[in-house]
Design an enzyme around this catalytic site. Structure first.
Site, short mmCIF file in Angstrom:
data_model
loop_
_atom_site.label_atom_id
_atom_site.label_comp_id
_atom_site.label_asym_id
_atom_site.label_seq_id
_atom_site.Cartn_x
_atom_site.Cartn_y
_atom_site.Cartn_z
N LYS A 169 0.85 -1.20 0.00
CA LYS A 169 0.00 0.00 0.00
C LYS A 169 0.88 1.24 0.00
O LYS A 169 1.61 1.49 0.95
CB LYS A 169 -0.90 0.01 1.25
CG LYS A 169 -1.87 -1.16 1.29
CD LYS A 169 -2.67 -1.18 2.57
CE LYS A 169 -1.84 -1.46 3.79
NZ LYS A 169 -2.63 -1.73 5.00
N THR A 200 -8.29 9.60 7.61
CA THR A 200 -7.90 8.33 7.01
C THR A 200 -7.61 7.28 8.08
O THR A 200 -6.91 6.31 7.82
CB THR A 200 -6.64 8.51 6.14
OG1 THR A 200 -5.61 9.11 6.96
CG2 THR A 200 -6.89 9.38 4.93
N GLY A 202 -7.93 4.08 9.90
CA GLY A 202 -8.56 2.79 9.61
C GLY A 202 -8.63 2.42 8.15
O GLY A 202 -9.27 1.42 7.79
N THR A 203 -7.95 3.16 7.28
CA THR A 203 -8.01 2.84 5.85
C THR A 203 -7.46 1.44 5.55
O THR A 203 -7.99 0.72 4.71
CB THR A 203 -7.22 3.86 5.01
OG1 THR A 203 -5.94 4.05 5.62
CG2 THR A 203 -7.94 5.17 4.90
N GLY A 204 -6.36 1.08 6.25
CA GLY A 204 -5.73 -0.23 6.00
C GLY A 204 -6.64 -1.37 6.42
O GLY A 204 -6.79 -2.36 5.69
N CYS A 205 -7.28 -1.23 7.59
CA CYS A 205 -8.20 -2.27 8.08
C CYS A 205 -9.38 -2.40 7.11
O CYS A 205 -9.83 -3.50 6.77
CB CYS A 205 -8.75 -1.90 9.45
SG CYS A 205 -7.49 -1.59 10.67
N1 LIG Z 1 -5.54 10.36 1.02
C1 LIG Z 1 -5.83 9.25 0.34
N2 LIG Z 1 -6.58 9.31 -0.79
C2 LIG Z 1 -6.88 8.19 -1.49
N3 LIG Z 1 -6.45 6.94 -1.13
C3 LIG Z 1 -5.69 6.82 -0.03
C4 LIG Z 1 -5.34 7.95 0.77
N4 LIG Z 1 -4.58 7.51 1.85
C5 LIG Z 1 -4.50 6.16 1.71
N5 LIG Z 1 -5.12 5.72 0.59
C6 LIG Z 1 -5.30 4.34 0.13
O1 LIG Z 1 -5.95 3.67 1.22
C7 LIG Z 1 -5.52 2.32 1.30
C8 LIG Z 1 -4.93 2.04 2.69
O2 LIG Z 1 -3.58 2.49 2.68
P1 LIG Z 1 -2.77 3.10 3.89
O3 LIG Z 1 -1.37 3.15 3.42
O4 LIG Z 1 -3.43 4.37 4.33
O5 LIG Z 1 -3.03 1.99 5.00
P2 LIG Z 1 -2.61 1.91 6.53
O6 LIG Z 1 -1.49 2.83 6.80
O7 LIG Z 1 -2.41 0.47 6.82
O8 LIG Z 1 -3.92 2.44 7.28
P3 LIG Z 1 -4.31 2.36 8.88
O9 LIG Z 1 -3.06 2.05 9.63
O10 LIG Z 1 -4.92 3.70 9.23
O11 LIG Z 1 -5.36 1.30 8.99
C9 LIG Z 1 -4.53 2.14 0.14
O12 LIG Z 1 -5.24 1.66 -0.99
C10 LIG Z 1 -4.02 3.56 -0.10
O13 LIG Z 1 -3.51 3.75 -1.40
C1 LIG Z 2 -7.24 -1.97 16.90
C2 LIG Z 2 -6.50 -1.37 15.73
N1 LIG Z 2 -6.14 -2.20 14.73
C3 LIG Z 2 -5.48 -1.70 13.65
C4 LIG Z 2 -5.16 -0.37 13.57
C5 LIG Z 2 -4.39 0.12 12.36
O1 LIG Z 2 -4.32 1.40 12.15
C6 LIG Z 2 -5.56 0.47 14.67
N2 LIG Z 2 -5.30 1.81 14.68
N3 LIG Z 2 -6.23 -0.07 15.71
#
Ligand SMILES: Nc1ncnc2c1ncn2[C@@H]1O[C@H](COP(=O)(O)OP(=O)(O)OP(=O)(O)O)[C@@H](O)[C@H]1O
Ligand SMILES: Cc1ncc(CO)c(N)n1
Length: 266
Positions: A169, A200, A202-205
């Site tokens: 990502k 943003t 929780g985007t990864g989850c």
């Molecule tokens: N500002 C943004 N606009 C559009 N897409 C985004 C943006 N920020 C992240 N993404 C997309 O969101 C998805 C999750 O990526 P990200 O790298 O933010 O995950 P993460 O760091 O694991 O998130 P978190 O730790 O908050 O759960 C990916 O597909 C990324 O490309």
């Molecule tokens: C409980 C939990 N799982 C995953 C993430 C990842 O960002 C978070 N912030 N909190």
């Protein structure tokens, strides 16, 4: 579909994000709680792990009676939980999306440093798809991604630990939100316009549970990732300004197609 993850009291990430995503994408949501966090838009104020037997018991209750079409793992906190969950998913006949959660958006650690080796050698080999962000790539492989051209090297380094597929990502890079999906043979670049929205959390989850939801419905990995990317992009575009820091995305945006992304109702 089953999520094995930590609870986020603020409702933006973890189990809460996963269950909302599953509802929005039309699959039955089930959860195994691994840890409880006191968390909000400003950061993580506390975290408590559950005993390994509580995690195993929840997992067995779900899998042995109801059954699962796909599993997603998130925050696993400790060596003991990483190893127990790796064994459980390896013994389950369903695709597993492993989000190797290490550090929250605020820089709070959600995984003990002592557990990194178990993630590399036990959890990643059990994954159908691993979905690290760039901090997790650096933690697990030492590869530091500074631009899109480094994503291939990052993907190869993660694949060397044995997941079938990896989605790197690139959300933390400047410019478009670009992710690379590959199994070492096929390559799929997923590109979305960056939404200038700081909400943003929780985007990864959300992305990982959307992928698992689409896999549960029978899609292939590339199809599931493409559909999930579209879902998370819409959820970011519609994100909520809740709390004083980084607010959550809007998981319900796709249920309101007439409104479209960008017009959430609180
Ligand atoms: N500002 C943004 N606009 C559009 N897409 C985004 C943006 N920020 C992240 N993404 C997309 O969101 C998805 C999750 O990526 P990200 O790298 O933010 O995950 P993460 O760091 O694991 O998130 P978190 O730790 O908050 O759960 C990916 O597909 C990324 O490309
Ligand atoms: C409980 C939990 N799982 C995953 C993430 C990842 O960002 C978070 N912030 N909190």
């Amino acid at each position: 579909m089953l999520t094995v993850a930590g609870s986020d009291s603020g409702g933006g990430a973890g189990i809460q994000a996963d269950l909302k995503t599953m509802l929005a994408l039309g699959v039955h949501g089930m959860s195994v709680v691994t840890a409880v966090t006191a968390q909000n838009s400003l950061g993580v104020q506390g975290a408590w792990e559950l005993p390994v037997e509580a995690v195993r018991a929840q997992y067995r209750s779900v899998v042995d009676d109801i059954g699962v079409q796909a599993v997603k793992t998130g925050m696993l906190a400790s060596v003991e939980l990483v190893e127990a969950v790796a064994e459980l998913i390896a013994g389950t006949d369903a695709p597993a999306v492993v989000d190797p959660v290490g550090i929250s958006k605020h820089g709070d650690s959600l995984l003990a440093a002592s557990a990194l080796d178990s993630v590399r050698t036990k959890l990643l080999p059990a994954a159908t798809l691993a979905t690290p962000n760039l901090d997790e790539v650096a933690q697990l492989t030492g590869v530091r991604v500074e631009s899109e051209s480094d994503l291939r090297e990052a993907a190869a380094a993660v694949l060397s630990y044995g997941p079938e597929w990896v989605l790197i990502k690139g959300g933390h890079l400047p410019g478009d939100a670009v992710d690379l999906l590959t199994d070492g043979t096929e390559e799929h670049w997923l590109r979305a316009r960056r939404h200038d929205n700081r909400h943003t959390h929780g985007t990864g989850c959300t992305l990982a549970s959307a992928i698992a939801s689409q896999l549960a419905k029978g899609q292939s990995v590339p199809e599931a990732v493409a559909a999930a990317k579209e879902y998370v992009t819409g959820a970011i575009a519609a994100g909520f300004a809740l709390g004083g820091g980084i607010g959550p995305v809007d998981h319900a945006w796709a249920l309101r197609p007439q409104a479209g992304p960008g017009t959430p109702s609180a």
